[in-house]
Design an enzyme around this catalytic site. Structure first.
Site, PDB file in Angstrom:
ATOM      1  CE  LYS A 205      -3.065   3.090   0.730  1.00  0.00           C
ATOM      2  NZ  LYS A 205      -4.379   3.415   0.301  1.00  0.00           N
ATOM      3  CB  CYS A 261      -4.166   8.792   0.113  1.00  0.00           C
ATOM      4  SG  CYS A 261      -5.634   7.992   0.717  1.00  0.00           S
TER       5      CYS A 261
HETATM    6  C1  UDX Z   1      -4.931   8.050  -4.106  1.00  0.00           C
HETATM    7  C2  UDX Z   1      -4.551   6.737  -4.816  1.00  0.00           C
HETATM    8  O1  UDX Z   1      -4.704   6.907  -6.226  1.00  0.00           O
HETATM    9  C3  UDX Z   1      -5.412   5.596  -4.295  1.00  0.00           C
HETATM   10  O2  UDX Z   1      -5.009   4.387  -4.910  1.00  0.00           O
HETATM   11  C4  UDX Z   1      -5.192   5.521  -2.777  1.00  0.00           C
HETATM   12  O3  UDX Z   1      -5.811   4.462  -2.192  1.00  0.00           O
HETATM   13  C5  UDX Z   1      -5.624   6.829  -2.153  1.00  0.00           C
HETATM   14  O4  UDX Z   1      -4.824   7.889  -2.714  1.00  0.00           O
HETATM   15  P1  UDX Z   1      -6.812   9.914  -4.348  1.00  0.00           P
HETATM   16  O5  UDX Z   1      -6.162  10.602  -3.187  1.00  0.00           O
HETATM   17  O6  UDX Z   1      -8.295   9.809  -4.357  1.00  0.00           O
HETATM   18  O7  UDX Z   1      -6.248   8.407  -4.497  1.00  0.00           O
HETATM   19  O8  UDX Z   1      -6.403  10.725  -5.655  1.00  0.00           O
HETATM   20  P2  UDX Z   1      -5.605  10.512  -7.017  1.00  0.00           P
HETATM   21  O9  UDX Z   1      -6.540  10.485  -8.149  1.00  0.00           O
HETATM   22  O10 UDX Z   1      -4.642   9.417  -6.933  1.00  0.00           O
HETATM   23  O11 UDX Z   1      -4.826  11.931  -7.099  1.00  0.00           O
HETATM   24  C6  UDX Z   1      -4.000  12.378  -6.016  1.00  0.00           C
HETATM   25  C7  UDX Z   1      -3.442  13.752  -6.304  1.00  0.00           C
HETATM   26  O12 UDX Z   1      -2.481  13.697  -7.341  1.00  0.00           O
HETATM   27  C8  UDX Z   1      -4.470  14.816  -6.741  1.00  0.00           C
HETATM   28  O13 UDX Z   1      -4.183  16.024  -6.095  1.00  0.00           O
HETATM   29  C9  UDX Z   1      -4.229  14.945  -8.233  1.00  0.00           C
HETATM   30  O14 UDX Z   1      -4.586  16.238  -8.717  1.00  0.00           O
HETATM   31  C10 UDX Z   1      -2.739  14.711  -8.304  1.00  0.00           C
HETATM   32  N1  UDX Z   1      -2.284  14.216  -9.616  1.00  0.00           N
HETATM   33  C11 UDX Z   1      -2.655  12.973 -10.061  1.00  0.00           C
HETATM   34  C12 UDX Z   1      -1.408  14.993 -10.389  1.00  0.00           C
HETATM   35  O15 UDX Z   1      -1.034  16.103  -9.996  1.00  0.00           O
HETATM   36  N2  UDX Z   1      -0.960  14.485 -11.588  1.00  0.00           N
HETATM   37  C13 UDX Z   1      -1.324  13.268 -12.041  1.00  0.00           C
HETATM   38  O16 UDX Z   1      -0.866  12.877 -13.120  1.00  0.00           O
HETATM   39  C14 UDX Z   1      -2.204  12.481 -11.257  1.00  0.00           C
END
Ligand code: UDX
Length: 431
Positions: A205, A261
């Site tokens: 994880k 997360c």
């Molecule tokens: C994340 C993980 O993806 C998930 O598997 C875990 O269990 C919980 O944390 P989440 O926090 O819902 O999920 O968001 P995610 O879609 O992963 O995006 C996280 C952050 O990264 C956001 O702020 C998003 O804007 C940013 N991000 C994501 C980027 O800046 N660039 C990217 O290419 C992808």
């Protein structure tokens, strides 16, 4: 209820707990949902859903007959062999995960029958927590209760789809039969199920989230270099992504990652390594790059506007990403605070997060729509790539704004379209 119905308990009805419970009900189990927050449980009993997640209210309604809500742990242990723990594990000030809520559950365990309960950890807990919990159970003389680690990988905004169509299910157990019972919950999903020992499951994880965060900080640094050398990071990422070893996902440069997360888990993994005597240099850089990236828009605004004192800046989007109301660790909060610190007036609009924003950051003017937010502004900053912002009302905006300047913090907009409408456009890492 058929004779085969499995009764599953869920302790902690936060974001992960409620989504997991609902999806387990959708898979045909009866789920007893327990939380110490009486108001939340009362709301759920009346059909009010305390979080914003697309599709969740409908799925709860559909499975209402298979979901029970309670504030009593005994209700769970009286009926369920499999008991999930999905309580919060926020950071402490040392950067370690705070396990007090997990251990509060342990100390409140009702008299347990050792043969009939399996505790299943859904919360993200540091590597080694499994053995701490086993010691605690032994201290309570229920040491032969089984413990299984079954981490979640749900993304906010697409959590239901992620649960029902997972890339993988990870099950860490000491006892093969206990692991098998948890694996059986997922038997109707078309996905690989990886059986491991408990520390390995816990580490999968953290390593997964840390790797994804590393990809984002990496592409953000590439973006910053692109700006210096006249390259376009969106095309660079596209070109890189064709290499199957790299892949196209998680290479969107922007103003940093947030949410409940990534920031927490990357810091916690760095701390887990530090506590064990290893200095995780790469993660230190990932965190620092992200903090600096959240502030980069300030320099861009200064470049165009000079001092920000008394300038009006409109933020489009506040949530840490689209399709969620979540503001935890959102880049918008750091950015708004920096702008306020520099004496700017900050206005903001978000399709969903406005009701939660007043608490998260004080001193910004919250608006009901795009046009009220951009009225009299010297610049617009796109912070969250909500669908609603795809086709901005550019003509109306231009008339209302003091200067036609748009900074696209997510490289979401079409630069040509914005420029054709008479705006100055600047993205992140786009020449
Ligand atoms: C994340 C993980 O993806 C998930 O598997 C875990 O269990 C919980 O944390 P989440 O926090 O819902 O999920 O968001 P995610 O879609 O992963 O995006 C996280 C952050 O990264 C956001 O702020 C998003 O804007 C940013 N991000 C994501 C980027 O800046 N660039 C990217 O290419 C992808």
């Amino acid at each position: 209820m058929t004779a085969e119905t499995t009764y599953v308990g869920m302790i902690g009805i936060g974001y992960v707990g409620l989504v997991t419970a609902t999806c387990l009900a959708e898979l045909g189990n009866h789920v007893v949902c327990m939380d110490i927050d009486g108001e939340k449980i009362a709301a759920l009993k009346e059909g009010r859903i305390p979080i914003y997640e697309p599709g969740l209210p409908e799925l709860i309604e559909k499975n209402r007959e298979r979901m029970t809500f309670t504030t009593s742990l005994s209700d769970i242990f009286d009926r369920c062999e499999l008991v999930f723990i999905a309580v919060d594990t926020p950071l402490t000030f040392t950067g370690d995960a705070d396990l007090s809520r997990v251990f509060a559950v342990m100390s409140a365990l009702p008299g347990l029958s050792a043969d009939h309960h399996i505790l299943v950890m859904k919360s993200t807990v540091p590597v080694g927590t499994g053995s701490k919990i086993s010691s605690e159970l032994a201290r309570q003389e229920v040491g032969n209760i089984d413990y299984v680690s079954n981490p979640e990988f749900l993304r906010e905004g697409s959590a239901i789809k992620d649960f029902l169509n997972p890339d993988r299910v990870i099950i860490g157990s000491r006892d093969a039969e206990a692991g098998e019972k948890v694996a059986a919950l997922y038997k109707n999903l078309d996905t690989p199920v990886l059986r491991t020992n408990i520390p390995t499951a816990e580490m999968i994880k953290y390593a997964s989230n840390a790797f994804l965060a590393t990809k984002i900080s990496f592409i953000n640094e590439i973006a910053n270099v692109c700006e210096e050398v006249g390259a376009d990071v969106t095309v660079v990422a596209d070109g890189m992504g064709y290499d199957q070893r790299i892949g196209k996902h998680f290479l969107n440069a922007g103003i940093g990652f947030g949410g409940s997360c990534f920031p927490k888990d990357v810091t916690a993994l760095k701390q887990i390594a530090g506590n064990s005597g290893y200095h995780f240099q790469l993660l230190t850089a990932v965190i620092e790059v992200n903090e600096l990236q959240k502030r980069r828009v300030v320099n861009k605004l200064q470049k165009h506007l000079g001092t920000l004192a008394d300038k009006t800046i409109a933020l489009l989007g506040l949530a840490f990403k689209p399709n969620t109301s979540d503001l935890r660790e959102a880049s918008s909060i750091v950015l708004a605070s920096r702008l306020l610190g520099d004496g700017a007036l900050v206005k903001a609009y978000d399709p969903v997060a406005i009701p939660y924003a007043a608490k998260a950051v004080r001193g910004i003017l919250l608006c009901d729509d795009i046009l009220s937010a951009v009225r009299d502004s010297d610049a617009v900053v796109l912070v969250t790539e909500w669908d609603e912002f795809t086709d901005l009302p550019l003509e109306k905006m231009k008339k209302l704004m003091r200067r036609p300047l748009i900074i696209d913090g997510r490289n979401f907009l079409d630069p040509q379209k914005i420029r054709d409408a008479g705006f100055t456009y600047e993205g992140i890492g786009r020449s």
